[in-house]
Every structure is written in structure tokens, then in C-alpha cells.
Design a protein around this motif. Structure first.
Motif, PDB file in Angstrom:
ATOM      1  N   MET A 289     -28.380   0.332   1.645  1.00  0.00           N
ATOM      2  CA  MET A 289     -29.111   0.691   2.865  1.00  0.00           C
ATOM      3  C   MET A 289     -29.821   2.037   2.706  1.00  0.00           C
ATOM      4  SD  MET A 289     -28.757  -1.805   5.045  1.00  0.00           S
ATOM      5  CE  MET A 289     -28.963  -2.792   3.547  1.00  0.00           C
ATOM      6  N   VAL A 290     -29.124   3.002   2.110  1.00  0.00           N
ATOM      7  CA  VAL A 290     -29.730   4.315   1.878  1.00  0.00           C
ATOM      8  C   VAL A 290     -30.953   4.183   0.987  1.00  0.00           C
ATOM      9  CG1 VAL A 290     -29.374   6.625   0.926  1.00  0.00           C
ATOM     10  CG2 VAL A 290     -27.522   5.501   2.184  1.00  0.00           C
ATOM     11  N   LEU A 291     -30.809   3.419  -0.078  1.00  0.00           N
ATOM     12  CA  LEU A 291     -31.918   3.221  -1.008  1.00  0.00           C
ATOM     13  C   LEU A 291     -33.102   2.561  -0.310  1.00  0.00           C
ATOM     14  CD1 LEU A 291     -32.435   3.742  -4.035  1.00  0.00           C
ATOM     15  CD2 LEU A 291     -31.780   1.371  -4.454  1.00  0.00           C
ATOM     16  N   ALA A 292     -32.823   1.573   0.530  1.00  0.00           N
ATOM     17  CA  ALA A 292     -33.899   0.883   1.249  1.00  0.00           C
ATOM     18  C   ALA A 292     -34.679   1.853   2.132  1.00  0.00           C
ATOM     19  CB  ALA A 292     -33.324  -0.255   2.077  1.00  0.00           C
ATOM     20  N   VAL A 293     -33.976   2.746   2.816  1.00  0.00           N
ATOM     21  CA  VAL A 293     -34.655   3.716   3.684  1.00  0.00           C
ATOM     22  C   VAL A 293     -35.594   4.597   2.870  1.00  0.00           C
ATOM     23  CG1 VAL A 293     -34.307   5.731   5.165  1.00  0.00           C
ATOM     24  CG2 VAL A 293     -32.873   3.700   5.460  1.00  0.00           C
ATOM     25  N   THR A 294     -35.153   5.038   1.700  1.00  0.00           N
ATOM     26  CA  THR A 294     -35.997   5.928   0.891  1.00  0.00           C
ATOM     27  C   THR A 294     -37.245   5.227   0.381  1.00  0.00           C
ATOM     28  OG1 THR A 294     -34.884   5.453  -1.236  1.00  0.00           O
ATOM     29  CG2 THR A 294     -33.963   7.226   0.140  1.00  0.00           C
ATOM     30  N   ARG A 295     -37.251   3.901   0.363  1.00  0.00           N
ATOM     31  CA  ARG A 295     -38.417   3.153  -0.131  1.00  0.00           C
ATOM     32  C   ARG A 295     -39.450   2.870   0.953  1.00  0.00           C
ATOM     33  NH1 ARG A 295     -34.768  -1.333  -3.305  1.00  0.00           N
ATOM     34  NH2 ARG A 295     -34.566  -0.278  -5.318  1.00  0.00           N
ATOM     35  N   LEU A 296     -39.098   3.115   2.216  1.00  0.00           N
ATOM     36  CA  LEU A 296     -40.006   2.791   3.308  1.00  0.00           C
ATOM     37  C   LEU A 296     -41.216   3.722   3.338  1.00  0.00           C
ATOM     38  CD1 LEU A 296     -37.400   2.252   6.164  1.00  0.00           C
ATOM     39  CD2 LEU A 296     -38.639   0.475   4.912  1.00  0.00           C
ATOM     40  N   SER A 297     -42.276   3.246   3.962  1.00  0.00           N
ATOM     41  CA  SER A 297     -43.450   4.100   4.135  1.00  0.00           C
ATOM     42  C   SER A 297     -43.156   5.188   5.154  1.00  0.00           C
ATOM     43  CB  SER A 297     -44.649   3.266   4.602  1.00  0.00           C
ATOM     44  OG  SER A 297     -44.568   3.015   5.992  1.00  0.00           O
ATOM     45  N   ARG A 298     -43.995   6.210   5.178  1.00  0.00           N
ATOM     46  CA  ARG A 298     -43.819   7.307   6.126  1.00  0.00           C
ATOM     47  C   ARG A 298     -44.015   6.854   7.576  1.00  0.00           C
ATOM     48  NH1 ARG A 298     -46.630  11.685   4.204  1.00  0.00           N
ATOM     49  NH2 ARG A 298     -46.817  12.722   6.200  1.00  0.00           N
ATOM     50  N   ASN A 299     -44.625   5.683   7.785  1.00  0.00           N
ATOM     51  CA  ASN A 299     -44.853   5.185   9.139  1.00  0.00           C
ATOM     52  C   ASN A 299     -43.640   4.474   9.728  1.00  0.00           C
ATOM     53  OD1 ASN A 299     -47.526   6.095   9.125  1.00  0.00           O
ATOM     54  ND2 ASN A 299     -48.247   4.208   8.176  1.00  0.00           N
ATOM     55  N   ALA A 300     -42.659   4.157   8.878  1.00  0.00           N
ATOM     56  CA  ALA A 300     -41.486   3.403   9.332  1.00  0.00           C
ATOM     57  C   ALA A 300     -40.366   4.376   9.709  1.00  0.00           C
ATOM     58  CB  ALA A 300     -41.014   2.464   8.225  1.00  0.00           C
ATOM     59  N   VAL A 301     -39.937   4.314  10.959  1.00  0.00           N
ATOM     60  CA  VAL A 301     -38.841   5.141  11.445  1.00  0.00           C
ATOM     61  C   VAL A 301     -37.692   4.218  11.852  1.00  0.00           C
ATOM     62  CG1 VAL A 301     -38.079   6.794  13.190  1.00  0.00           C
ATOM     63  CG2 VAL A 301     -40.382   6.968  12.227  1.00  0.00           C
ATOM     64  N   VAL A 302     -36.542   4.395  11.221  1.00  0.00           N
ATOM     65  CA  VAL A 302     -35.357   3.571  11.497  1.00  0.00           C
ATOM     66  C   VAL A 302     -34.277   4.494  12.068  1.00  0.00           C
ATOM     67  CG1 VAL A 302     -33.650   1.983  10.545  1.00  0.00           C
ATOM     68  CG2 VAL A 302     -35.952   2.079   9.543  1.00  0.00           C
ATOM     69  N   PRO A 303     -34.018   4.433  13.376  1.00  0.00           N
ATOM     70  CA  PRO A 303     -33.067   5.378  13.961  1.00  0.00           C
ATOM     71  C   PRO A 303     -31.635   5.205  13.476  1.00  0.00           C
ATOM     72  CG  PRO A 303     -34.482   4.417  15.653  1.00  0.00           C
ATOM     73  CD  PRO A 303     -34.698   3.629  14.405  1.00  0.00           C
ATOM     74  N   ASN A 304     -31.159   3.948  13.382  1.00  0.00           N
ATOM     75  CA  ASN A 304     -29.751   3.723  13.059  1.00  0.00           C
ATOM     76  C   ASN A 304     -29.579   2.340  12.462  1.00  0.00           C
ATOM     77  OD1 ASN A 304     -26.979   4.066  12.919  1.00  0.00           O
ATOM     78  ND2 ASN A 304     -26.609   3.704  15.093  1.00  0.00           N
ATOM     79  N   ILE A 305     -28.806   2.259  11.406  1.00  0.00           N
ATOM     80  CA  ILE A 305     -28.455   0.979  10.783  1.00  0.00           C
ATOM     81  C   ILE A 305     -26.958   0.787  10.947  1.00  0.00           C
ATOM     82  CG2 ILE A 305     -28.370  -0.357   8.648  1.00  0.00           C
ATOM     83  CD1 ILE A 305     -30.711   1.366   7.637  1.00  0.00           C
ATOM     84  N   VAL A 306     -26.560  -0.252  11.671  1.00  0.00           N
ATOM     85  CA  VAL A 306     -25.142  -0.544  11.900  1.00  0.00           C
ATOM     86  C   VAL A 306     -24.709  -1.661  10.956  1.00  0.00           C
ATOM     87  CG1 VAL A 306     -23.409  -1.289  13.568  1.00  0.00           C
ATOM     88  CG2 VAL A 306     -25.308   0.168  14.307  1.00  0.00           C
ATOM     89  N   LEU A 307     -23.612  -1.435  10.245  1.00  0.00           N
ATOM     90  CA  LEU A 307     -23.046  -2.457   9.363  1.00  0.00           C
ATOM     91  C   LEU A 307     -21.637  -2.770   9.842  1.00  0.00           C
ATOM     92  CD1 LEU A 307     -24.904  -0.485   7.368  1.00  0.00           C
ATOM     93  CD2 LEU A 307     -24.053  -2.070   5.651  1.00  0.00           C
ATOM     94  N   SER A 308     -21.461  -3.968  10.366  1.00  0.00           N
ATOM     95  CA  SER A 308     -20.147  -4.421  10.784  1.00  0.00           C
ATOM     96  C   SER A 308     -19.514  -5.254   9.674  1.00  0.00           C
ATOM     97  CB  SER A 308     -20.263  -5.254  12.059  1.00  0.00           C
ATOM     98  OG  SER A 308     -18.983  -5.571  12.567  1.00  0.00           O
TER      99      SER A 308
END
Length: 246
Positions: free
Chosen positions: A218-237
């Protein structure tokens, strides 16, 4: 573009070490912070040997805000900028609200919230600089929170409260800084199979827990996003018949 760099707290073991390995594999040079020199140097050496990345280990006590600020300075002196700040250091103590000692929740406040806030403040100039240089991705802050910061769990009130504060901090940083290309994401998992959850293994088998690889992905995926993509919170159950549980 110049080589991307990241600062990772809690980088010697568990989730932080796995994030370090994967970011280094993507070509990042790293500063790793943890409180124990031997473990930190061993992790840094393994990441260097496997990936060829430049890895700077910096011993840091997260409840000492002067050391926290010095950590960011050490990264700046070595690398000049910062494309990613990964806040993986954390501490937790289980206990009912009625019985939790002040010393326990003060330490959780120090390590889980005061240190991340101080790191973000100190790192923002570097993150803005790297975001200006990387017009595609910008710069990312990723904070390891917890599902207990989203849905309370008995016995984890103080821990969950510090993680809820961290989630809120990420949201506000994105509101204030995403126009500069800097965004923040909280990653909020249930129990992950690390040393920190060893106390739970008598009632929850390790095979039922999330893996460090799940979180690092998940961390790696966030670093690959464009600067226009804002993801506030990723919940993993965790898999099972209850969704909002640690």
C-alpha cells in the motif's frame, strides 16, 4: 530527474524494514531511523546489499523532539531533498481507559503523534522542494496508523486515539499542502504480524494477521500515484466475519 529519496522511521524492523526494501528496489535512496543501532545498521546493510541503494542509518529516539528534528537535518545534509516521508515508528500499550497509567499514554502521544507532527513540520520544506522538481508525482507523506483509529476497540483506547489524531493530521496536511504537490496518506491496518503484536498471539494466530508485505504494498502504491491523486486513508481489515475490527 534526480534520484528519489525517502526518510523512513521505524525502519529497522517489521513494516518499516519491508517498506525500506521495496522503496530501495524502486530506486530510492534512504534514511532509516530507529532507536537501536545494531538492528538499524544490520537492516541498512541488507537493503544496500540487495538493492545497491544508498542507505543512511540514523539512531533516533522518537520521544526526543530534538533528535527528531536532527533526523530530518541529517537527511537533508545527505540527500538535499525528500520525495517520501514514511512514518512507521510507533508504540502501543493495551489497557482499559479506567486503568491506563499516565506514563503509558504519554509515551504513545510522544511517539505516535508528537514525533510525526514534528517530522512533518521539519520535512515540509524538503518535501515541497522535491515536489517542485517532480512534476509527475510530487512528494508523499505516508503514516502508519491503525484501524483502531477508525473504529474503537476495547483495551486500545489510548493507542487508537493517537492513531485517530495521526489520520486527522494526514487529512489536514493534504488540504494545506496538496496544491504544493505534497499529500499525506494514513494506512490503517488491523493486526499485522510483527514483534509489536507478539502479545496477541495467544488468542490470534499469526496466520490470521496481515503481513508486512500487505502494508508495504500500500505504501509503495501511494508513492507511485500522480501529484493530483490524494488518498486520505487506506483501511486494511483482516479476513473474517467482522469488518471493522483490529
Amino acid at each position: 530527474m534526480s534520484v528519489r529519496t525517502a526518510l523512513i522511521t521505524g525502519g529497522s524492523r517489521g513494516i518499516g524494514a519491508e517498506v525500506a526494501r521495496r522503496l530501495a528496489g524502486e530506486g530510492y535512496h534512504l534514511t532509516l531511523a530507529a532507536r537501536t543501532l545494531d538492528t538499524l545498521e544490520q537492516t541498512a546493510a541488507r537493503v544496500r546489499a540487495k538493492t545497491g541503494a544508498e542507505v543512511q542509518p540514523v539512531v533516533t529516539q522518537m520521544n526526543d523532539l530534538d533528535q527528531v528534528r536532527a533526523l530530518v537535518k541529517a537527511h537533508e545534509e545527505r540527500f538535499g531533498g525528500m520525495n517520501a516521508l514514511v512514518l512507521s515508528a510507533g508504540t502501543g500499550t493495551a489497557g482499559a481507559v479506567a486503568d491506563l497509567p499516565a506514563k503509558a499514554y504519554e509515551r504513545m502521544l510522544d511517539v505516535n503523534f508528537r514525533a510525526p507532527l514534528t517530522l512533518v513540520q521539519a520535512a515540509l520544506p524538503l518535501l515541497r522542494k522535491s515536489a517542485a522538481d517532480d512534476r509527475e508525482r510530487g512528494a508523499k507523506i505516508v503514516a502508519l496508523a491503525s484501524i483502531t483509529g477508525v473504529a474503537g476497540e476495547a483495551g486500545l483506547a489510548a493507542y487508537g486515539a493517537t492513531k485517530a489524531a495521526l489520520i486527522s493530521l494526514c487529512e489536514t496536511v493534504s488540504l494545506e499542502e496538496s496544491a504544493n504537490g505534497v499529500s499525506a496518506t494514513a494506512v490503517s491496518p488491523g493486526y499485522v504480524d510483527t514483534d509489536m503484536t507478539a502479545w496477541k498471539r495467544a488468542v490470534l494466530d499469526r496466520s490470521a494477521m496481515l503481513t508486512t508485505g500487505d502494508i508495504a504494498e500500500m505504501v509503495l502504491a501511494v508513492t507511485r500515484l500522480s501529484r493530483n491523486a490524494v488518498v486520505p486513508n487506506i483501511v486494511l481489515s483482516r479476513a473474517g466475519d467482522q469488518l471493522w475490527r483490529a
